[in-house]
Motif scaffolding. Structure first.
Motif, short mmCIF file in Angstrom:
data_model
loop_
_atom_site.label_atom_id
_atom_site.label_comp_id
_atom_site.label_asym_id
_atom_site.label_seq_id
_atom_site.Cartn_x
_atom_site.Cartn_y
_atom_site.Cartn_z
N MET A 199 -29.95 -35.39 24.22
CA MET A 199 -30.75 -34.18 24.08
C MET A 199 -30.12 -33.31 23.00
O MET A 199 -28.92 -33.13 22.98
N GLN A 200 -30.98 -32.82 22.10
CA GLN A 200 -30.54 -31.89 21.07
C GLN A 200 -31.50 -30.72 21.04
O GLN A 200 -32.69 -30.88 21.30
N VAL A 201 -30.97 -29.56 20.70
CA VAL A 201 -31.82 -28.38 20.56
C VAL A 201 -32.39 -28.39 19.15
O VAL A 201 -31.65 -28.50 18.17
N ILE A 202 -33.71 -28.29 19.08
CA ILE A 202 -34.41 -28.26 17.80
C ILE A 202 -34.70 -26.80 17.46
O ILE A 202 -35.23 -26.06 18.29
N ASP A 203 -34.37 -26.41 16.25
CA ASP A 203 -34.62 -25.04 15.80
C ASP A 203 -36.10 -24.92 15.44
O ASP A 203 -36.49 -25.14 14.30
N ALA A 204 -36.92 -24.64 16.44
CA ALA A 204 -38.37 -24.58 16.27
C ALA A 204 -38.88 -23.15 16.42
O ALA A 204 -38.19 -22.28 16.93
N GLU A 205 -40.09 -22.94 15.97
CA GLU A 205 -40.74 -21.62 16.12
C GLU A 205 -41.69 -21.69 17.30
O GLU A 205 -42.35 -22.71 17.50
N PRO A 206 -41.83 -20.71 18.11
CA PRO A 206 -41.20 -19.40 18.00
C PRO A 206 -39.76 -19.37 18.51
O PRO A 206 -39.02 -18.45 18.21
N GLU A 207 -39.36 -20.40 19.30
CA GLU A 207 -37.99 -20.44 19.82
C GLU A 207 -37.45 -21.86 19.78
O GLU A 207 -38.23 -22.82 19.83
N PRO A 208 -36.13 -22.01 19.71
CA PRO A 208 -35.54 -23.36 19.77
C PRO A 208 -35.94 -24.03 21.09
O PRO A 208 -36.15 -23.37 22.11
N ARG A 209 -36.04 -25.36 21.04
CA ARG A 209 -36.43 -26.10 22.24
C ARG A 209 -35.65 -27.41 22.32
O ARG A 209 -35.26 -27.97 21.29
N PRO A 210 -35.40 -27.89 23.53
CA PRO A 210 -34.68 -29.16 23.67
C PRO A 210 -35.59 -30.34 23.33
O PRO A 210 -36.79 -30.32 23.59
N HIS A 211 -35.00 -31.34 22.71
CA HIS A 211 -35.72 -32.58 22.36
C HIS A 211 -34.86 -33.75 22.85
O HIS A 211 -33.70 -33.87 22.47
N THR A 212 -35.44 -34.60 23.68
CA THR A 212 -34.69 -35.71 24.28
C THR A 212 -35.16 -37.05 23.72
O THR A 212 -36.37 -37.28 23.59
N THR A 213 -34.19 -37.90 23.39
CA THR A 213 -34.48 -39.26 22.94
C THR A 213 -33.64 -40.23 23.75
O THR A 213 -32.68 -39.83 24.42
N ARG A 214 -34.01 -41.48 23.67
CA ARG A 214 -33.23 -42.55 24.29
C ARG A 214 -32.77 -43.46 23.16
O ARG A 214 -33.60 -44.04 22.47
N GLN A 215 -31.45 -43.56 22.98
CA GLN A 215 -30.91 -44.31 21.87
C GLN A 215 -30.43 -45.69 22.30
O GLN A 215 -29.70 -45.82 23.27
N SER A 216 -30.86 -46.68 21.53
CA SER A 216 -30.39 -48.05 21.78
C SER A 216 -28.95 -48.18 21.29
O SER A 216 -28.43 -47.29 20.62
N GLN A 217 -28.35 -49.29 21.59
CA GLN A 217 -26.96 -49.53 21.18
C GLN A 217 -26.82 -49.44 19.66
O GLN A 217 -25.83 -48.92 19.15
N GLU A 218 -27.82 -49.88 18.93
CA GLU A 218 -27.78 -49.84 17.48
C GLU A 218 -27.94 -48.42 16.93
O GLU A 218 -27.50 -48.13 15.82
N GLU A 219 -28.55 -47.53 17.67
CA GLU A 219 -28.80 -46.17 17.21
C GLU A 219 -27.66 -45.19 17.50
O GLU A 219 -27.55 -44.16 16.85
N VAL A 220 -26.83 -45.50 18.47
CA VAL A 220 -25.75 -44.59 18.85
C VAL A 220 -24.68 -44.59 17.78
O VAL A 220 -24.24 -45.65 17.33
N VAL A 221 -24.28 -43.40 17.36
CA VAL A 221 -23.23 -43.25 16.34
C VAL A 221 -21.91 -43.00 17.05
O VAL A 221 -21.79 -42.08 17.86
N PHE A 222 -20.93 -43.84 16.73
CA PHE A 222 -19.59 -43.72 17.32
C PHE A 222 -18.62 -43.13 16.32
O PHE A 222 -18.78 -43.34 15.12
N PRO A 223 -17.64 -42.39 16.77
CA PRO A 223 -17.36 -42.06 18.17
C PRO A 223 -18.35 -41.04 18.70
O PRO A 223 -18.79 -40.15 17.98
N VAL A 224 -18.72 -41.20 19.97
CA VAL A 224 -19.62 -40.23 20.60
C VAL A 224 -18.86 -38.99 21.02
O VAL A 224 -19.45 -37.93 21.21
#
Length: 141
Positions: free
Chosen positions: A59-84
């Protein structure tokens, strides 16, 4: 000689050396206490790779209008950046603090933050047989 018996024996011998999927690439469960696990997790990238549940919820907070909002994704093993999770040397260099917020029998929360800033990342771990990272919540703006 009976053919079905030979087939059964061959199959038994073929699979005798196999390990269950839970054991292959599974994290080291010898560190039973959460503090021991976290100490190893925060210093060893190869251990991090083993101790992450895929897909990893991020989950990351997206700087959106009118207010920031949380955005959730599901990352596969290939998408995860290490070190976490950055190691102590990196945390010290960047002025980051790592604190365990809570530890229960089956879950734990760890907070990575930078004092006097909005930098705040929560790591959520769950324990079945072993402790594993299941979610990262990045509340930084």
């Amino acid at each position: 000689m009976n053919i079905p018996k030979i087939s059964s024996l061959v199959l038994l011998l073929l699979f005798a050396g196999c390990t269950s999927p839970a054991k292959r690439g599974a994290p080291d469960c010898s560190r039973q206490s959460f503090p021991e696990f976290l100490s190893h997790f925060s210093t060893d990238v190869s251990f991090q790779r083993q101790a992450v549940v895929y897909p990893l919820v991020k989950m990351q907070v997206i700087d959106a209008e009118p207010e920031p909002r949380p955005h959730t994704t599901r990352q596969s093993q290939e998408e995860v950046v290490f070190p976490v999770m950055p190691d102590k040397k990196k945390r010290d260099a960047d002025g980051l603090m790592l604190e365990t917020e809570s530890v229960q029998a089956t879950d734990a929360k760890v907070l990575l933050y930078k004092p006097d800033t909005d930098y705040q990342v929560i790591y959520i771990f769950e324990r079945t047989a072993c402790w594993q990272l299941t979610e990262i919540q990045d509340w930084s703006l």
